[in-house]
Design a protein around this motif. Structure first.
Motif, PDB file in Angstrom:
ATOM      1  N   ALA B   1       0.844  -1.201   0.000  1.00 14.89           N
ATOM      2  CA  ALA B   1       0.000   0.000   0.000  1.00 14.89           C
ATOM      3  C   ALA B   1       0.879   1.250   0.000  1.00 14.89           C
ATOM      4  N   GLN B   2       0.302   2.319  -0.461  1.00 16.31           N
ATOM      5  CA  GLN B   2       1.035   3.582  -0.518  1.00 16.31           C
ATOM      6  C   GLN B   2       0.412   4.584   0.444  1.00 16.31           C
ATOM      7  N   SER B   3       1.229   5.527   0.879  1.00 15.53           N
ATOM      8  CA  SER B   3       0.707   6.640   1.664  1.00 15.53           C
ATOM      9  C   SER B   3       1.493   7.902   1.326  1.00 15.53           C
ATOM     10  N   VAL B   4       0.851   9.036   1.554  1.00 16.63           N
ATOM     11  CA  VAL B   4       1.460  10.328   1.265  1.00 16.63           C
ATOM     12  C   VAL B   4       1.262  11.225   2.469  1.00 16.63           C
ATOM     13  N   THR B   5       2.335  11.872   2.904  1.00 10.12           N
ATOM     14  CA  THR B   5       2.263  12.801   4.031  1.00 10.12           C
ATOM     15  C   THR B   5       2.743  14.163   3.580  1.00 10.12           C
ATOM     16  N   GLN B   6       1.882  15.125   3.658  1.00  7.43           N
ATOM     17  CA  GLN B   6       2.287  16.505   3.421  1.00  7.43           C
ATOM     18  C   GLN B   6       2.516  17.115   4.792  1.00  7.43           C
ATOM     19  N   LEU B   7       3.726  17.541   5.028  1.00  6.22           N
ATOM     20  CA  LEU B   7       4.181  17.833   6.377  1.00  6.22           C
ATOM     21  C   LEU B   7       3.644  19.144   6.933  1.00  6.22           C
ATOM     22  N   ASP B   8       3.162  20.015   6.076  1.00  2.00           N
ATOM     23  CA  ASP B   8       2.636  21.303   6.532  1.00  2.00           C
ATOM     24  C   ASP B   8       1.210  21.466   6.026  1.00  2.00           C
ATOM     25  N   SER B   9       0.289  21.782   6.924  1.00  2.76           N
ATOM     26  CA  SER B   9      -1.083  21.991   6.462  1.00  2.76           C
ATOM     27  C   SER B   9      -1.257  23.401   5.891  1.00  2.76           C
ATOM     28  N   GLN B  10      -0.476  24.352   6.440  1.00  2.00           N
ATOM     29  CA  GLN B  10      -0.544  25.724   5.944  1.00  2.00           C
ATOM     30  C   GLN B  10       0.860  26.300   5.874  1.00  2.00           C
ATOM     31  N   VAL B  11       1.125  27.064   4.833  1.00  2.00           N
ATOM     32  CA  VAL B  11       2.410  27.748   4.702  1.00  2.00           C
ATOM     33  C   VAL B  11       2.137  29.191   4.314  1.00  2.00           C
ATOM     34  N   PRO B  12       2.288  30.124   5.281  1.00  2.00           N
ATOM     35  CA  PRO B  12       2.167  31.541   4.929  1.00  2.00           C
ATOM     36  C   PRO B  12       3.542  32.068   4.514  1.00  2.00           C
ATOM     37  N   VAL B  13       3.570  32.899   3.482  1.00  2.00           N
ATOM     38  CA  VAL B  13       4.845  33.414   2.983  1.00  2.00           C
ATOM     39  C   VAL B  13       4.598  34.777   2.358  1.00  2.00           C
ATOM     40  N   PHE B  14       5.605  35.645   2.423  1.00  2.00           N
ATOM     41  CA  PHE B  14       5.474  36.951   1.800  1.00  2.00           C
ATOM     42  C   PHE B  14       5.764  36.860   0.298  1.00  2.00           C
ATOM     43  N   GLU B  15       5.119  37.752  -0.431  1.00  2.00           N
ATOM     44  CA  GLU B  15       5.343  37.821  -1.875  1.00  2.00           C
ATOM     45  C   GLU B  15       6.817  38.001  -2.183  1.00  2.00           C
TER      46      GLU B  15
END
Lengths: 115, 113
Positions: B1-15
């Motif tokens: 089986a495969q799984s995927v983890t995105q480590l950050d739910s939100q990423v705020p960044v300046f332009e």
């Protein structure tokens, strides 16, 4: 020109009603999918058809019934709608699922709100 | 089986700042790797994909991703973001010859002026 189209875009209905969402793709793809996206943006596969044959049927209530009249169309019928069915439903298509890369093309989504 | 983890739910960044969205996966078989983007009130569209070969993959809108087999990662980067990059980003894996694509939970990129 739209590659994957869905109708309707918005659907507001009462609990207990039955509703359908239609999907069509003009890409010549063999495989089509239905996904449910909840309010936290989590994307869950519901069904997949390959050339009118059901190949993926995840743990989805029996109230949901997909139908594929031909390989360019995949419709989703929902009976006895419940509050928890409120979500955005996406249709997608790809080349044959077990060949190629399975790059998927998504429709614009149908936002279903059950009151 | 495969799984995927995105480590950050939100990423705020300046332009105009650089950004990296992290994705780790697990699989017992070889996989294809994808990043999709979902702009507000739209469907998902493909940003880039890794099939084989060069581990650095370039996509649309100035994004690129690097496949790291030893770390089973496929992080997405952009050297300078724009307000218009504000969107939800999904990492996905598909086992070669398999049935199902597995999507991560998504990372919301929010670009501030």
């Amino acid at each position: 020109d739209t590659a994957v189209s869905q109708t309707p875009k918005y659907l507001v209905t009462q609990m207990g009603n039955d509703k359908s969402i239609k999907c069509e793709q003009n890409l010549g793809h063999d495989t089509m999918y239905w996904y449910k996206q909840d309010s936290k943006k989590f994307l869950k596969i519901m069904f997949s058809y390959n050339n009118k044959e059901l190949i993926i049927n995840e743990t989805v209530p029996n109230r949901f019934s997909p139908k594929s009249p031909d390989k360019a169309h995949l419709n989703l019928h929902i009976n006895s709608l419940e509050l928890g069915d409120s979500a955005v439903y996406f249709c997608a298509s790809s080349l044959r699922f077990d060949r190629g890369t399975n790059e998927q093309f998504f429709g614009p989504g149908t936002r279903l709100t059950v009151l | 089986a495969q799984s995927v983890t995105q480590l950050d739910s939100q990423v705020p960044v300046f332009e105009e700042a650089p950004v990296e969205l992290r994705c780790n996966y697990s699989s017992s078989v070889s996989v294809y790797l994808f990043w999709y983007v979902q702009y507000p009130n739209q469907g998902l569209q493909l940003l880039l994909k890794y099939l084989s070969g060069s581990t650095l993959v370039k996509g649309i809108n100035g994004f690129e991703a690097e496949f790291n087999k030893s770390q089973t990662s496929f992080h997405l980067r952009k050297p300078s973001v724009h307000i218009s990059d504000t969107a939800e980003y999904f990492c996905a894996v598909h086992p070669t010859g398999g049935f199902k694509t597995i999507f991560g939970a998504g990372t919301r990129l929010f670009v501030k002026a």
